[in-house]
Write a protein that holds these residues in place. Structure first.
Motif, PDB file in Angstrom:
ATOM      1  N   ASP A 185       1.980  13.649   4.659  1.00 22.29           N
ATOM      2  CA  ASP A 185       2.719  14.165   5.807  1.00 22.29           C
ATOM      3  C   ASP A 185       2.152  13.615   7.117  1.00 22.29           C
ATOM      4  OD1 ASP A 185       4.828  15.567   6.908  1.00 22.29           O
ATOM      5  OD2 ASP A 185       3.682  17.408   7.176  1.00 22.29           O
ATOM      6  N   VAL A 186       1.758  12.371   7.070  1.00 25.40           N
ATOM      7  CA  VAL A 186       1.212  11.648   8.215  1.00 25.40           C
ATOM      8  C   VAL A 186       1.954  10.324   8.318  1.00 25.40           C
ATOM      9  CG1 VAL A 186      -0.850  10.523   9.162  1.00 25.40           C
ATOM     10  CG2 VAL A 186      -1.068  12.705   7.969  1.00 25.40           C
ATOM     11  N   LEU A 187       2.318   9.909   9.515  1.00 30.32           N
ATOM     12  CA  LEU A 187       2.983   8.627   9.701  1.00 30.32           C
ATOM     13  C   LEU A 187       1.964   7.491   9.725  1.00 30.32           C
ATOM     14  CD1 LEU A 187       5.620   9.399  12.489  1.00 30.32           C
ATOM     15  CD2 LEU A 187       5.974   9.287  10.016  1.00 30.32           C
ATOM     16  N   ALA A 188       2.360   6.354   9.184  1.00 30.25           N
ATOM     17  CA  ALA A 188       1.552   5.139   9.249  1.00 30.25           C
ATOM     18  C   ALA A 188       2.383   4.049   9.905  1.00 30.25           C
ATOM     19  CB  ALA A 188       1.127   4.700   7.849  1.00 30.25           C
ATOM     20  N   THR A 189       1.729   3.199  10.672  1.00 26.61           N
ATOM     21  CA  THR A 189       2.468   2.136  11.360  1.00 26.61           C
ATOM     22  C   THR A 189       1.640   0.868  11.470  1.00 26.61           C
ATOM     23  OG1 THR A 189       3.754   1.599  13.359  1.00 26.61           O
ATOM     24  CG2 THR A 189       1.753   2.896  13.670  1.00 26.61           C
ATOM     25  N   THR A 209       3.696   8.824   4.915  1.00 27.72           N
ATOM     26  CA  THR A 209       2.845   8.840   3.733  1.00 27.72           C
ATOM     27  C   THR A 209       2.982  10.173   3.000  1.00 27.72           C
ATOM     28  OG1 THR A 209       0.908   9.794   4.822  1.00 27.72           O
ATOM     29  CG2 THR A 209       1.210   7.392   5.005  1.00 27.72           C
ATOM     30  N   PRO A 210       2.515  10.254   1.756  1.00 25.59           N
ATOM     31  CA  PRO A 210       2.568  11.525   1.017  1.00 25.59           C
ATOM     32  C   PRO A 210       1.706  12.623   1.636  1.00 25.59           C
ATOM     33  CG  PRO A 210       2.238   9.672  -0.476  1.00 25.59           C
ATOM     34  CD  PRO A 210       2.055   9.147   0.905  1.00 25.59           C
ATOM     35  N   ALA A 218      -7.234   5.928   4.782  1.00 24.77           N
ATOM     36  CA  ALA A 218      -7.859   5.254   3.641  1.00 24.77           C
ATOM     37  C   ALA A 218      -6.816   4.742   2.662  1.00 24.77           C
ATOM     38  CB  ALA A 218      -8.827   6.208   2.943  1.00 24.77           C
ATOM     39  N   GLY A 219      -5.816   5.563   2.374  1.00 27.94           N
ATOM     40  CA  GLY A 219      -4.798   5.176   1.403  1.00 27.94           C
ATOM     41  C   GLY A 219      -4.018   3.944   1.811  1.00 27.94           C
ATOM     42  N   MET A 220      -3.829   3.758   3.119  1.00 28.03           N
ATOM     43  CA  MET A 220      -3.119   2.583   3.614  1.00 28.03           C
ATOM     44  C   MET A 220      -4.049   1.388   3.836  1.00 28.03           C
ATOM     45  SD  MET A 220       0.057   3.303   3.652  1.00 28.03           S
ATOM     46  CE  MET A 220       0.693   1.919   4.607  1.00 28.03           C
ATOM     47  N   ARG A 247       0.834  -1.210   0.000  1.00 29.78           N
ATOM     48  CA  ARG A 247       0.000   0.000   0.000  1.00 29.78           C
ATOM     49  C   ARG A 247       0.867   1.257   0.000  1.00 29.78           C
ATOM     50  NH1 ARG A 247      -5.757   0.602  -0.298  1.00 29.78           N
ATOM     51  NH2 ARG A 247      -6.694  -1.397   0.218  1.00 29.78           N
ATOM     52  N   LEU A 248       1.916   1.226   0.807  1.00 25.85           N
ATOM     53  CA  LEU A 248       2.804   2.378   0.902  1.00 25.85           C
ATOM     54  C   LEU A 248       3.479   2.664  -0.430  1.00 25.85           C
ATOM     55  CD1 LEU A 248       4.393   4.490   2.611  1.00 25.85           C
ATOM     56  CD2 LEU A 248       6.071   2.675   3.013  1.00 25.85           C
TER      57      LEU A 248
END
Length: 209
Positions: free
Chosen positions: A50-54, A47-48, A167-169, A21-22
């Motif tokens: 400007d938010v972290l995903a984990t 993420t694009p 949503a994107g992840m 997804r990333l």
């Protein structure tokens, strides 16, 4: 040589989905892998939006704090197979984001996924009509605060950035699920079924009566 060990095949698939997804969002993305003392490896990505995903999996990584190419990690997970793999060449200098501490987050409220999805879809519709020269939504739109949650002590405002990242992840799960909102003095955190997104903030906002 770098090493990543994830014994359970389901956990490897979960991590592979996260990285896929990333990379779909950002082909040049890197992933930071950090070992915790309880046998958990946390995978972090910016993420694009400007938010972290984990996302976390049971396993081990050596060295214990390692940044690698998302594409190389995805290849190791999807092509090489097996519980022990080489996640890729170290690219620690490519990680430029601060990470939040694991402690100190306080639960504020839960949001139904169908509410989050509805607001996200409406935001995406507006974003498609207002794409900038590079094909991305304007910063002013991404920074719009579209949801507010609160308890007796705290009010938190959630921007479209966080919802687009969630949503994107592919984190949200089914319409019957819920998104858990928590915060500490520096970060806002949204936990969904398949992962969490985090956004830096200045401070908790007290309610004004």
């Amino acid at each position: 040589m770098t090493k990543l060990q994830v014994p359970d095949v389901g956990e490897r698939e979960s991590l592979g989905t996260f990285v896929a997804r990333l990379v779909r969002l950002d082909a040049q993305a890197v992933v930071r892998l950090r070992a915790r003392g309880d046998g958990i490896v946390d995978a972090w990505a910016k993420t694009p939006f400007d938010v972290l995903a984990t996302r976390s999996v049971v396993g081990e990584v050596d060295p214990r704090d390692l940044t690698v190419s998302g594409n190389e990690l995805l290849a190791a997970l999807s092509v090489a197979g097996g519980e022990l793999m080489n996640p890729g060449r170290p690219q620690d200098l490519m990680w430029r984001s601060e990470l939040p501490g694991g402690a100190g987050f306080r639960f504020v409220e839960e949001l139904p996924v169908h509410v989050v999805t509805d607001v996200t879809d409406r935001g995406l519709a507006v974003a498609r009509e207002n794409l900038g020269p590079k094909g991305t939504p304007p910063t002013s739109l991404l920074d719009q605060e579209v949801l507010t949650v609160s308890d007796e002590d705290t009010e938190l405002k959630i921007s479209l950035r966080c919802l687009f990242a969630l949503a994107g992840m592919g984190f949200t799960g089914s319409a019957d699920d819920r998104v858990r909102v928590s915060a500490n003095s520096g970060w806002l955190r949204l936990d969904a079924r398949y992962g969490a997104v985090l956004r830096q903030r200045r401070s908790l906002l007290p309610l004004v009566f």
